[in-house]
Structures are given as structure tokens and as C-alpha cells.
Design a protein around this motif. Structure first.
Motif, PDB file in Angstrom:
ATOM      1  N   LEU A 104      -5.337  10.760  -0.679  1.00  0.00           N
ATOM      2  CA  LEU A 104      -4.282  10.008   0.012  1.00  0.00           C
ATOM      3  C   LEU A 104      -4.021  10.632   1.372  1.00  0.00           C
ATOM      4  CD1 LEU A 104      -2.164   7.696  -0.312  1.00  0.00           C
ATOM      5  CD2 LEU A 104      -0.540   9.464  -1.036  1.00  0.00           C
ATOM      6  N   LYS A 105      -4.097   9.773   2.376  1.00  0.00           N
ATOM      7  CA  LYS A 105      -3.909  10.260   3.741  1.00  0.00           C
ATOM      8  C   LYS A 105      -2.543   9.780   4.236  1.00  0.00           C
ATOM      9  CE  LYS A 105      -6.723   9.801   7.727  1.00  0.00           C
ATOM     10  NZ  LYS A 105      -8.036   9.369   8.219  1.00  0.00           N
ATOM     11  N   ILE A 106      -1.745  10.733   4.768  1.00  0.00           N
ATOM     12  CA  ILE A 106      -0.428  10.364   5.310  1.00  0.00           C
ATOM     13  C   ILE A 106      -0.473  10.681   6.793  1.00  0.00           C
ATOM     14  CG2 ILE A 106       2.082  10.690   5.086  1.00  0.00           C
ATOM     15  CD1 ILE A 106       1.168  12.324   2.422  1.00  0.00           C
ATOM     16  N   SER A 107      -0.388   9.644   7.615  1.00  0.00           N
ATOM     17  CA  SER A 107      -0.474   9.905   9.052  1.00  0.00           C
ATOM     18  C   SER A 107       0.917   9.967   9.668  1.00  0.00           C
ATOM     19  CB  SER A 107      -1.334   8.841   9.730  1.00  0.00           C
ATOM     20  OG  SER A 107      -0.840   7.574   9.428  1.00  0.00           O
ATOM     21  N   ASN A 108       1.000  10.651  10.792  1.00  0.00           N
ATOM     22  CA  ASN A 108       2.244  10.773  11.555  1.00  0.00           C
ATOM     23  C   ASN A 108       3.430  11.131  10.657  1.00  0.00           C
ATOM     24  OD1 ASN A 108       4.056  10.683  13.668  1.00  0.00           O
ATOM     25  ND2 ASN A 108       4.239   8.444  13.634  1.00  0.00           N
ATOM     26  N   ILE A 109       3.312  12.246   9.985  1.00  0.00           N
ATOM     27  CA  ILE A 109       4.335  12.701   9.029  1.00  0.00           C
ATOM     28  C   ILE A 109       5.724  12.776   9.668  1.00  0.00           C
ATOM     29  CG2 ILE A 109       5.105  14.899   8.013  1.00  0.00           C
ATOM     30  CD1 ILE A 109       2.994  14.760   6.203  1.00  0.00           C
ATOM     31  N   GLN A 110       6.698  12.251   9.005  1.00  0.00           N
ATOM     32  CA  GLN A 110       8.084  12.282   9.495  1.00  0.00           C
ATOM     33  C   GLN A 110       8.956  13.064   8.512  1.00  0.00           C
ATOM     34  OE1 GLN A 110       8.979  11.175  12.542  1.00  0.00           O
ATOM     35  NE2 GLN A 110       6.761  10.809  12.743  1.00  0.00           N
ATOM     36  N   GLN A 111      10.162  13.291   8.924  1.00  0.00           N
ATOM     37  CA  GLN A 111      11.099  14.081   8.122  1.00  0.00           C
ATOM     38  C   GLN A 111      11.149  13.592   6.658  1.00  0.00           C
ATOM     39  OE1 GLN A 111      12.779  16.830   9.342  1.00  0.00           O
ATOM     40  NE2 GLN A 111      13.347  17.116   7.196  1.00  0.00           N
ATOM     41  N   HIS A 112      11.179  12.263   6.455  1.00  0.00           N
ATOM     42  CA  HIS A 112      11.342  11.737   5.091  1.00  0.00           C
ATOM     43  C   HIS A 112      10.090  11.922   4.227  1.00  0.00           C
ATOM     44  CE1 HIS A 112       9.910   8.166   7.437  1.00  0.00           C
ATOM     45  NE2 HIS A 112       9.049   8.144   6.434  1.00  0.00           N
ATOM     46  N   ASN A 113       8.956  12.321   4.839  1.00  0.00           N
ATOM     47  CA  ASN A 113       7.726  12.499   4.066  1.00  0.00           C
ATOM     48  C   ASN A 113       7.579  13.901   3.483  1.00  0.00           C
ATOM     49  OD1 ASN A 113       6.305  10.621   6.688  1.00  0.00           O
ATOM     50  ND2 ASN A 113       6.646   9.828   4.619  1.00  0.00           N
ATOM     51  N   PHE A 114       8.439  14.841   3.921  1.00  0.00           N
ATOM     52  CA  PHE A 114       8.329  16.189   3.371  1.00  0.00           C
ATOM     53  C   PHE A 114       8.889  16.196   1.958  1.00  0.00           C
ATOM     54  CE2 PHE A 114       8.315  16.950   7.974  1.00  0.00           C
ATOM     55  CZ  PHE A 114       7.114  17.635   8.077  1.00  0.00           C
ATOM     56  N   GLY A 115       8.165  16.862   1.068  1.00  0.00           N
ATOM     57  CA  GLY A 115       8.616  16.908  -0.313  1.00  0.00           C
ATOM     58  C   GLY A 115       7.426  16.951  -1.254  1.00  0.00           C
ATOM     59  N   THR A 116       7.665  16.493  -2.500  1.00  0.00           N
ATOM     60  CA  THR A 116       6.631  16.620  -3.531  1.00  0.00           C
ATOM     61  C   THR A 116       5.974  15.280  -3.831  1.00  0.00           C
ATOM     62  OG1 THR A 116       7.853  18.445  -4.458  1.00  0.00           O
ATOM     63  CG2 THR A 116       6.234  17.403  -5.904  1.00  0.00           C
ATOM     64  N   PHE A 117       4.660  15.293  -3.863  1.00  0.00           N
ATOM     65  CA  PHE A 117       3.874  14.111  -4.227  1.00  0.00           C
ATOM     66  C   PHE A 117       3.208  14.400  -5.564  1.00  0.00           C
ATOM     67  CE2 PHE A 117       3.715  11.470  -0.364  1.00  0.00           C
ATOM     68  CZ  PHE A 117       4.316  12.331   0.547  1.00  0.00           C
ATOM     69  N   LEU A 118       3.197  13.395  -6.434  1.00  0.00           N
ATOM     70  CA  LEU A 118       2.498  13.565  -7.707  1.00  0.00           C
ATOM     71  C   LEU A 118       1.332  12.609  -7.756  1.00  0.00           C
ATOM     72  CD1 LEU A 118       5.824  13.875  -8.604  1.00  0.00           C
ATOM     73  CD2 LEU A 118       4.516  14.788 -10.521  1.00  0.00           C
ATOM     74  N   CYS A 119       0.216  13.149  -8.174  1.00  0.00           N
ATOM     75  CA  CYS A 119      -0.980  12.343  -8.314  1.00  0.00           C
ATOM     76  C   CYS A 119      -1.274  12.292  -9.805  1.00  0.00           C
ATOM     77  CB  CYS A 119      -2.110  12.999  -7.541  1.00  0.00           C
ATOM     78  SG  CYS A 119      -3.698  12.237  -7.813  1.00  0.00           S
ATOM     79  N   ILE A 120      -1.167  11.104 -10.386  1.00  0.00           N
ATOM     80  CA  ILE A 120      -1.381  10.982 -11.837  1.00  0.00           C
ATOM     81  C   ILE A 120      -2.732  10.302 -12.052  1.00  0.00           C
ATOM     82  CG2 ILE A 120      -0.470  10.013 -13.986  1.00  0.00           C
ATOM     83  CD1 ILE A 120       2.312  10.133 -12.526  1.00  0.00           C
ATOM     84  N   VAL A 121      -3.618  11.031 -12.685  1.00  0.00           N
ATOM     85  CA  VAL A 121      -4.976  10.538 -12.899  1.00  0.00           C
ATOM     86  C   VAL A 121      -5.124  10.165 -14.363  1.00  0.00           C
ATOM     87  CG1 VAL A 121      -7.415  11.104 -12.672  1.00  0.00           C
ATOM     88  CG2 VAL A 121      -5.756  12.162 -11.130  1.00  0.00           C
ATOM     89  N   LYS A 122      -5.477   8.882 -14.569  1.00  0.00           N
ATOM     90  CA  LYS A 122      -5.688   8.447 -15.966  1.00  0.00           C
ATOM     91  C   LYS A 122      -7.142   8.053 -16.102  1.00  0.00           C
ATOM     92  CE  LYS A 122      -1.013   6.916 -16.920  1.00  0.00           C
ATOM     93  NZ  LYS A 122      -0.122   5.768 -16.665  1.00  0.00           N
ATOM     94  N   SER A 123      -7.764   8.621 -17.116  1.00  0.00           N
ATOM     95  CA  SER A 123      -9.159   8.309 -17.338  1.00  0.00           C
ATOM     96  C   SER A 123      -9.258   6.923 -17.968  1.00  0.00           C
ATOM     97  CB  SER A 123      -9.775   9.364 -18.252  1.00  0.00           C
ATOM     98  OG  SER A 123     -11.021   8.900 -18.682  1.00  0.00           O
ATOM     99  N   GLY A 124     -10.281   6.187 -17.610  1.00  0.00           N
ATOM    100  CA  GLY A 124     -10.457   4.839 -18.153  1.00  0.00           C
ATOM    101  C   GLY A 124     -10.823   4.863 -19.629  1.00  0.00           C
ATOM    102  N   SER A 125     -11.646   5.801 -20.013  1.00  0.00           N
ATOM    103  CA  SER A 125     -12.181   5.813 -21.379  1.00  0.00           C
ATOM    104  C   SER A 125     -11.237   6.501 -22.365  1.00  0.00           C
ATOM    105  CB  SER A 125     -13.544   6.502 -21.381  1.00  0.00           C
ATOM    106  OG  SER A 125     -13.454   7.725 -20.645  1.00  0.00           O
TER     107      SER A 125
END
Ligand SMILES: *[C@@H]1O[C@H](CO)[C@@H](O)[C@H](O)[C@H]1NC(C)=O
Length: 471
Positions: free
Chosen positions: A83-104
Motif C-alpha cells: 500500500l502506497k500513501i502519497s503526500n502524507i498529512q497529519q491525519h495519516n500518522f498512526g497505525t495501519f493494519l494489514c490483514i492477510v487471509k489465505s484463500g485456501s
């Protein structure tokens, strides 16, 4: 094979899941950050959340090429599965969660990314004057336990200011350029941030310059190439001057005289304050070249030249350049008689500095070709000049392998024969003139005597016709 790699990936993903993978990123406002997801994809559905798992999904992507963005649509994009976040602003600072679910299978992996705000600042802002105090700050808005280690690299790439991400210094030209703040986490470089510092200054110039008599010479003075005229104006340039303190023949420097003054209002140009037509500064000073050109250099041009920029608050930038003029002095002169003794001196009007070496280049036919050693004296004496000594003698000044300047003198050697011929011709002429004068005097005397006789003859009653007295 593919199957094996896939299972390895899945294994890694599972391991990461159990390890509770967490990544920390430090970024400045305006930067672009990529939350990398290497090695977990292929068979997966990926959901991104901001804040926590229960917060609404901001984006998703799957292996079938489907993707979508629910928030910050103009800032988010995918680069592969990252995930690419361009031109980061004040509201973008913090925690991102990436949830990966396997198909099988039903494995679920959560990767946490925390983006902390990195602040980089300069106090005061550029441009700065030399010696002005400057503080560069680099810090991260993170809780104490997650504070990274920070250090600065100066424009030359040298580590500086390890204490709390702050560097305080007194500005010099060396500090001009890109400063880099390096943020490290557990010894690994995490992020860098750059800030540009401009120090308004003149280019460095050697304080002594050598030139030679009759040549044309530019006394260097220029604004440092990284500084624009606009920045000079921003610092409130009031005036600029070229001053000169001539060196008298006795060697000391006498009073200063002003040669040129710069008018800083449009048009920016030099005003001549001195009558000497041989001097002129380089035109268009606002292009940064303030050099002063002397045409047909004379020994009276020896002395100190000062190039000076005066700013508001009477801060000045100046360069003082001592100009040495080389000349060759021939005693008794340049027109010599074969066999005469002559002394040639390579002189700058003072003792040569110890690191400056003299090199003589005599005419090719000269008897002094034997000047083979490296240490030539400043003063050459030729006991008896020969025919071959006529012509151009060059004296060069060298420092290490650099030729500083050179001067040339042309000697004319007259053979004694010609001199004697000259003497004979002159003597003969004088004798002829003397004879003529003598003849004239004798003739006049004789004429006067005759007139006397004729007068006496005419005392008689019947004067004889003229010519009678020719007896
Ligand atoms: C300034 O001008 C002089 C004379 O034209 C030249 O010799 C010198 O190289 C120039 N200096 C710079 C920095 O451009």
C-alpha cells in the motif's frame, strides 16, 4: 517447485502471524510511504485498516486483481500488493493494519505498521550569513520507548550532532548544502530526511596573486556559486566596493583608496571613482562575478585589493588580495655591447616567499643554457654577454608544479665592431663638419681682408671699377 515456494511463503506468513509482525516507519509530512507486504501474497485477500482491526476498512486487494479504496482515495494506491500513501498529512500518522487471509485455508495474518511523524527544521531559515548561529533539529513524535536513534550528516557526509538529533553550529561556507538526518532503529537505517542550508558568502580566493608587468590580470572576487543574487538581496545588500592600498617603493602599504562602488539598485552596476582607465570590474556583477580587471599591469599596481560587500546591520563580507607584480630588471639596460657585464633580476619588489621558486628560460642560443639545476637564483649575472644572449629572457615563478606568472625581457646585443664603426662614422662626420666650419671661417676672414684692401684703394680720386683689385 512453485508449490514448494508457495508453501514456504505461507509458512513465513504463519510465522509472522505468530510473531505479531510490526513495522515502524518515520516519515515527514509530504513524503510518500510504502507499506511493504513482500512474501505473503499470491493466494490471499488483503484488507487494510487504520487505527485498529475494528475500524472501517480503508482499502482491499485480492489475487484476482480486484481492489478498492474506501478512504483517502487520492492518496492511496497499490504497488503490487503493497500500500502506497502519497503526500502524507497529519491525519495519516498512526497505525495501519494489514490483514492477510489465505484463500485456501483459514489462516489470518495481521501485520501492523506504525508511521511516526519526523520533523526536520532549521533555525533560523536559510539563507544565513557566515558566523551566524544555526540549529538543525531532527526529531520523531513517538512515545519514549519507540524513539529511534538519530544523527546528522553534514554536506560533506561527515557524522555530526548525535545528541538528541540537534546540531548547533556557527555557519561557514562548509555548512552550505544538503544536511541529512538519519533515523535508525535497532542499528538499522530506517529513514532519512534532508534539509538544505544556504550560507551567503564569497568564494574562497588565494590571498596572494601573482601577475607580471604589461600583462592583463583579473583580481578574483565572486559570490559563492551556490548563492544567488536574489539571496544576496534578501540579506539586504547595501553596497559593494573595490578598495586599493598601494605598496610604496619602500615596501609599506599606504592609505586606502576607493576604486569602484557598486550601486545595488537597478541597474546593478559599478561606478568608477578613480581616473585610471586601465581598471574595470567585470560587467554584470549581479551574475556573481565581481572580479576587477587591470589592463597593462604596472609596478605601481602592487598592493592590497579589497573586495567588500556591506549588508544591513553593517555585516560585511570581504576578501583581501595582495597583488604581486613580477618584472625583470636589467642593469645596466637592455641594449648592451658584446662582452659587457649584465645583471638580470627577477623581482616582485620584495623578497620572494620561500615556497615560490624562480625559473629562468634564456634565449635558445644563450651561453647560460647551462642553468640546469632546479634552483635558479632570482638574480643572474652574465660576466660577458655573448651574441647568443640577445633575445627574449623569461623568468617564471613556480609554486610546486604550478606556474604562477612569468615575465619577459628582450636584450639587444651590439657587437663591438659595429660600435667602433658607429664611433668611426660619428668621428668622421664630426671631422668633416669641423673642416667645413674651418674653411668657412678662413674664407670669411680672407673676404674681410680683401674688402679692407679695396677700401684703401678707393681712397684715390678715380676709383677703379670693381674687380680692379684682382692683381
Ligand atoms: C570572472 O571574470 C574573470 C574575467 O573575465 C574571469 O577570469 C574569471 O574566471 C571569472 N570568475 C568566475 C568565478 O566566473
Amino acid at each position: 517447485m512453485m508449490k514448494l515456494i508457495q508453501s514456504v511463503f505461507i509458512l513465513i506468513a504463519v510465522l509472522m502471524s505468530t510473531a505479531g509482525a510490526e513495522e515502524v516507519i518515520y516519515a515527514q509530512v509530504g513524503e510518500t510511504v510504502t507499506l511493504k507486504t513482500t512474501g505473503i501474497m499470491q493466494n490471499s485477500y488483503i484488507y487494510w485498516h487504520f487505527g485498529n482491526e475494528n475500524a472501517p476498512e480503508i482499502a482491499w486487494i485480492n489475487r484476482f486483481g480486484g481492489k478498492g479504496f474506501n478512504q483517502w482515495k487520492d492518496q492511496l494506491s497499490f504497488s503490487d500488493y503493497s500500500l502506497k500513501i502519497s503526500n502524507i498529512q497529519q491525519h495519516n500518522f498512526g497505525t495501519f493494519l494489514c490483514i492477510v487471509k489465505s484463500g485456501s485455508s483459514d489462516t489470518k495474518t495481521i501485520i501492523t505498521y506504525t508511521i511516526f511523524k519526523l520533523n526536520v527544521s532549521s533555525d533560523p531559515d536559510s539563507p544565513l550569513m557566515p558566523d551566524e548561529s544555526l540549529t538543525l533539529t531532527c526529531d520523531v513524535e513517538a512515545p519514549r520507548v519507540q524513539k529511534p536513534q538519530i544523527y546528522w550528516l553534514d554536506p560533506q557526509g561527515t557524522k555530526a550532532g548525535i545528541k538528541g538529533g540537534k546540531v548547533t553550529l556557527s555557519a561557514t561556507s562548509q555548512d552550505n548544502g544538503q544536511w541529512t538526518c538519519v533515523v535508525t532503529n535497532n542499528g538499522k537505517q530506517n529513514s532519512t530526511a534532508q534539509i538544505s542550508v544556504t550560507v551567503v558568502d564569497l568564494s574562497p580566493t588565494p590571498s596572494v596573486q601573482y601577475t607580471s608587468k604589461s600583462s592583463s590580470f583579473a583580481i578574483p572576487c565572486s559570490i559563492h556559486p551556490h548563492v544567488t543574487w536574489k539571496q544576496i538581496k534578501e540579506k539586504d545588500l547595501q553596497a559593494a566596493y573595490w578598495n586599493f592600498s598601494p605598496k610604496s617603493s619602500s615596501g609599506h602599504i599606504s592609505g586606502e583608496q576607493m576604486l569602484f562602488a557598486l550601486s545595488v539598485e537597478n541597474p546593478v552596476e559599478w561606478k568608477k571613482l578613480d581616473q585610471d582607465k586601465r581598471l574595470r570590474p567585470v560587467p554584470n556583477p549581479d551574475k556573481g562575478n565581481l572580479s576587477l580587471i587591470i589592463n597593462d599591469v604596472q609596478t605601481k599596481d602592487r598592493g592590497n585589493y579589497i573586495c567588500e560587500l556591506v549588508f544591513d546591520n553593517s555585516v560585511t563580507l570581504s576578501r583581501s588580495i595582495k597583488v604581486d607584480v613580477l618584472e625583470i630588471i636589467s642593469s645596466p639596460g637592455t641594449e648592451l655591447i658584446l662582452g659587457q657585464r649584465v645583471s638580470l633580476t627577477c623581482s616582485i619588489g620584495r623578497a620572494l616567499p620561500s615556497d615560490v621558486k624562480v625559473k629562468w628560460v634564456p634565449p635558445t642560443e644563450s651561453s647560460l643554457q647551462a642553468l640546469k639545476s632546479d634552483h635558479h637564483p632570482a638574480n643572474l649575472t652574465i660576466l660577458e654577454v655573448g651574441k647568443g644572449d640577445g633575445g627574449k629572457w623569461r623568468c617564471e615563478l613556480w609554486r610546486n608544479d604550478i606556474r604562477l606568472t612569468s615575465a619577459v625581457i628582450t636584450l639587444k646585443i651590439e657587437s663591438t665592431l659595429r660600435v667602433w664603426m658607429l664611433v668611426t662614422v660619428c668621428g668622421a662626420t664630426v671631422i668633416v663638419i669641423l673642416i667645413c666650419v674651418l674653411v668657412l671661417i678662413l674664407y670669411r676672414r680672407r673676404q674681410r681682408k680683401m674688402r679692407h684692401i679695396s677700401y684703401r684703394l678707393c681712397q684715390c680720386k678715380n676709383p677703379k671699377p670693381k674687380g680692379f683689385y684682382r692683381t
